[in-house]
Design a protein around this motif. Structure first.
Motif, PDB file in Angstrom:
ATOM      1  N   ALA A 186       1.064  -1.233   0.201  1.00 50.21           N
ATOM      2  CA  ALA A 186       0.120  -0.021  -0.092  1.00 50.21           C
ATOM      3  C   ALA A 186       0.957   1.284  -0.252  1.00 50.21           C
ATOM      4  O   ALA A 186       0.656   2.070  -0.773  1.00 50.21           O
ATOM      5  N   HIS A 187       1.912   1.293   0.908  1.00 52.16           N
ATOM      6  CA  HIS A 187       2.840   2.374   0.883  1.00 52.16           C
ATOM      7  C   HIS A 187       3.453   2.614  -0.653  1.00 52.16           C
ATOM      8  O   HIS A 187       3.648   3.695  -0.904  1.00 52.16           O
ATOM      9  N   MET A 188       3.924   1.607  -1.521  1.00 49.71           N
ATOM     10  CA  MET A 188       4.512   1.702  -2.461  1.00 49.71           C
ATOM     11  C   MET A 188       3.575   2.351  -3.569  1.00 49.71           C
ATOM     12  O   MET A 188       3.845   2.967  -4.363  1.00 49.71           O
ATOM     13  N   PHE A 189       2.291   1.467  -3.575  1.00 54.81           N
ATOM     14  CA  PHE A 189       1.160   2.181  -4.572  1.00 54.81           C
ATOM     15  C   PHE A 189       0.804   3.466  -4.373  1.00 54.81           C
ATOM     16  O   PHE A 189       0.804   4.198  -5.254  1.00 54.81           O
ATOM     17  N   LEU A 190       0.709   3.785  -3.079  1.00 55.34           N
ATOM     18  CA  LEU A 190       0.548   5.234  -2.900  1.00 55.34           C
ATOM     19  C   LEU A 190       1.446   5.985  -3.318  1.00 55.34           C
ATOM     20  O   LEU A 190       1.363   7.188  -3.719  1.00 55.34           O
ATOM     21  N   GLY A 191       2.596   5.863  -3.095  1.00 56.40           N
ATOM     22  CA  GLY A 191       4.058   6.591  -3.393  1.00 56.40           C
ATOM     23  C   GLY A 191       3.724   6.704  -5.083  1.00 56.40           C
ATOM     24  O   GLY A 191       4.284   8.042  -5.376  1.00 56.40           O
ATOM     25  N   MET A 192       3.491   5.808  -5.637  1.00 57.19           N
ATOM     26  CA  MET A 192       3.587   5.813  -7.027  1.00 57.19           C
ATOM     27  C   MET A 192       2.421   6.873  -7.673  1.00 57.19           C
ATOM     28  O   MET A 192       2.365   7.572  -8.637  1.00 57.19           O
ATOM     29  N   THR A 193       1.265   6.700  -6.758  1.00 56.21           N
ATOM     30  CA  THR A 193       0.019   7.729  -7.180  1.00 56.21           C
ATOM     31  C   THR A 193       0.414   8.830  -7.008  1.00 56.21           C
ATOM     32  O   THR A 193      -0.303   9.950  -7.877  1.00 56.21           O
ATOM     33  N   ILE A 194       1.034   9.361  -5.892  1.00 57.04           N
ATOM     34  CA  ILE A 194       1.564  10.640  -5.794  1.00 57.04           C
ATOM     35  C   ILE A 194       2.144  11.373  -6.883  1.00 57.04           C
ATOM     36  O   ILE A 194       2.165  12.312  -7.387  1.00 57.04           O
ATOM     37  N   PHE A 195       3.052  10.572  -7.374  1.00 58.59           N
ATOM     38  CA  PHE A 195       3.939  10.814  -8.484  1.00 58.59           C
ATOM     39  C   PHE A 195       3.086  10.946  -9.869  1.00 58.59           C
ATOM     40  O   PHE A 195       3.084  11.991 -10.611  1.00 58.59           O
ATOM     41  N   PHE A 196       2.141  10.026 -10.060  1.00 60.02           N
ATOM     42  CA  PHE A 196       0.703  10.114 -11.050  1.00 60.02           C
ATOM     43  C   PHE A 196       0.275  11.645 -11.083  1.00 60.02           C
ATOM     44  O   PHE A 196      -0.279  12.029 -11.951  1.00 60.02           O
ATOM     45  N   ILE A 197      -0.381  12.069  -9.854  1.00 53.23           N
ATOM     46  CA  ILE A 197      -1.175  13.041  -9.858  1.00 53.23           C
ATOM     47  C   ILE A 197      -0.087  14.507  -9.680  1.00 53.23           C
ATOM     48  O   ILE A 197      -0.634  15.647  -9.599  1.00 53.23           O
ATOM     49  N   PHE A 198       1.013  14.283  -9.423  1.00 57.04           N
ATOM     50  CA  PHE A 198       2.148  15.256  -9.462  1.00 57.04           C
ATOM     51  C   PHE A 198       1.971  16.318 -10.677  1.00 57.04           C
ATOM     52  O   PHE A 198       1.676  17.684  -9.890  1.00 57.04           O
ATOM     53  N   PRO A 199       1.740  16.279 -11.557  1.00 54.10           N
ATOM     54  CA  PRO A 199       1.550  17.194 -12.759  1.00 54.10           C
ATOM     55  C   PRO A 199       0.203  18.060 -12.512  1.00 54.10           C
ATOM     56  O   PRO A 199       0.146  19.408 -12.852  1.00 54.10           O
ATOM     57  N   PHE A 200      -0.610  17.647 -11.891  1.00 51.45           N
ATOM     58  CA  PHE A 200      -1.941  18.243 -11.627  1.00 51.45           C
ATOM     59  C   PHE A 200      -2.164  18.876 -10.474  1.00 51.45           C
ATOM     60  O   PHE A 200      -3.310  19.540 -10.179  1.00 51.45           O
ATOM     61  N   THR A 201      -1.238  18.889  -9.643  1.00 47.78           N
ATOM     62  CA  THR A 201      -1.210  19.568  -8.304  1.00 47.78           C
ATOM     63  C   THR A 201      -0.301  20.821  -8.122  1.00 47.78           C
ATOM     64  O   THR A 201       0.502  21.089  -9.195  1.00 47.78           O
ATOM     65  N   ARG A 202      -0.249  21.226  -6.984  1.00 47.93           N
ATOM     66  CA  ARG A 202       0.836  22.213  -6.623  1.00 47.93           C
ATOM     67  C   ARG A 202       2.146  21.815  -6.399  1.00 47.93           C
ATOM     68  O   ARG A 202       3.210  22.515  -6.260  1.00 47.93           O
ATOM     69  N   LEU A 203       2.099  20.409  -6.407  1.00 45.78           N
ATOM     70  CA  LEU A 203       3.510  19.787  -6.249  1.00 45.78           C
ATOM     71  C   LEU A 203       4.574  20.216  -7.471  1.00 45.78           C
ATOM     72  O   LEU A 203       5.837  19.946  -7.196  1.00 45.78           O
ATOM     73  N   VAL A 204       3.934  20.869  -8.432  1.00 48.47           N
ATOM     74  CA  VAL A 204       4.942  20.926  -9.615  1.00 48.47           C
ATOM     75  C   VAL A 204       5.894  22.078  -9.294  1.00 48.47           C
ATOM     76  O   VAL A 204       7.086  22.146  -9.795  1.00 48.47           O
ATOM     77  N   HIS A 205       5.721  22.959  -8.093  1.00 42.59           N
ATOM     78  CA  HIS A 205       6.984  23.908  -7.639  1.00 42.59           C
ATOM     79  C   HIS A 205       8.142  23.143  -7.307  1.00 42.59           C
ATOM     80  O   HIS A 205       9.089  23.793  -6.921  1.00 42.59           O
ATOM     81  N   VAL A 206       7.929  21.693  -6.739  1.00 41.51           N
ATOM     82  CA  VAL A 206       9.135  21.043  -6.304  1.00 41.51           C
ATOM     83  C   VAL A 206      10.307  21.174  -7.633  1.00 41.51           C
ATOM     84  O   VAL A 206      11.521  21.258  -7.236  1.00 41.51           O
TER      85      VAL A 206
END
Length: 244
Positions: A186-206
């Protein structure tokens, strides 16, 4: 291993990474005005300083720790540290960093949900992102006691082997997770999911944060004064009432 495992840990990593890279490039090209962190500091400072600092310190340590720890082949460090000692070090340092990040994201999530001005100016993606980060850090902390059941480093080696096989396009990556428990998966899957939604959120400022390192290598700026060629003694500001 079943078909779902192959889809989640054999195919999904490549989908998530492709969306992460291509989505970021497309957003930077088409929507640069949205390329920002959307800070809520102007609305209310409040708990932001503690929450943001704790979260960023913890998450940055975890990001680089996971990257180096998971992607460094065992033969590189086996002469300096054993797999068991490496896992123990990862449990202690990762546990501390994870706790700091978890406290920080809890403060940020509480602030965003309970402060009326911030809540009304928050997008759905802001809240969903914080919830996912909260869950991811909670799952990461939950893996610490589970890792204590494999102090020989065997499970860590299999997880690292999976990550290295995925990034190097080697077969047999999914089979390495046959003995991994639900929390790890679950930890691995959720980590990959965060990368998946990365471009659509404020995370792009990273991306911009990492790109700021280039400032260390840019040439010096040369600034010339407009008064450079004015005779000596005449380039000082005149006092009020002074004659010309």
């Amino acid at each position: 291993m079943n078909t779902l495992d192959y889809l989640l840990f054999g195919v999904y990593p490549y989908i998530a990474f492709a969306v992460f890279v291509l989505g970021s490039l497309i957003r930077f090209d088409r929507d640069q005005y949205t390329w920002k962190s959307d800070s809520s500091q102007m609305l209310k400072m409040g708990q932001l300083r503690w929450g943001s600092n704790l979260f960023h310190i913890g998450v940055l340590f975890l990001f680089f720790g996971h990257t180096v720890g998971m992607l460094t082949p065992h033969f590189v460090y086996e002469h300096f540290i054993s797999a068991g000692d490496k896992q123990l070090m990862a449990m202690i340092s990762g546990g501390i960093a994870g706790l700091l990040g978890f406290i920080g994201v809890t403060i940020l999530l509480h602030r965003r949900l309970t402060e009326p001005r911030i809540r009304i100016n928050s997008k759905t993606s802001d809240i969903v992102l914080l919830v996912l980060l909260w869950l991811q850090l909670a799952l990461g902390l939950a893996t610490v006691p589970l890792s204590g059941q494999h102090l020989d480093g065997s499970m860590m080696m299999k997880l690292a082997g999976w990550a290295q096989a995925i990034v190097s396009f080697q077969p047999g990556a999914v089979e390495l997770l046959a003995e991994a428990g639900f929390i790890f998966k679950a930890h691995m899957f959720l980590g990959m999911t965060i990368f998946f939604i990365f471009p659509f959120t404020r995370l792009v400022h990273v991306w911009s944060g990492f790109a700021s390192v280039t400032y260390l290598m840019r040439p010096y700026q040369v600034v010339r004064s407009r008064r450079l060629n004015v005779p000596a003694g005449q380039n000082q500001p005149r006092r009020p009432g002074a004659s010309v």
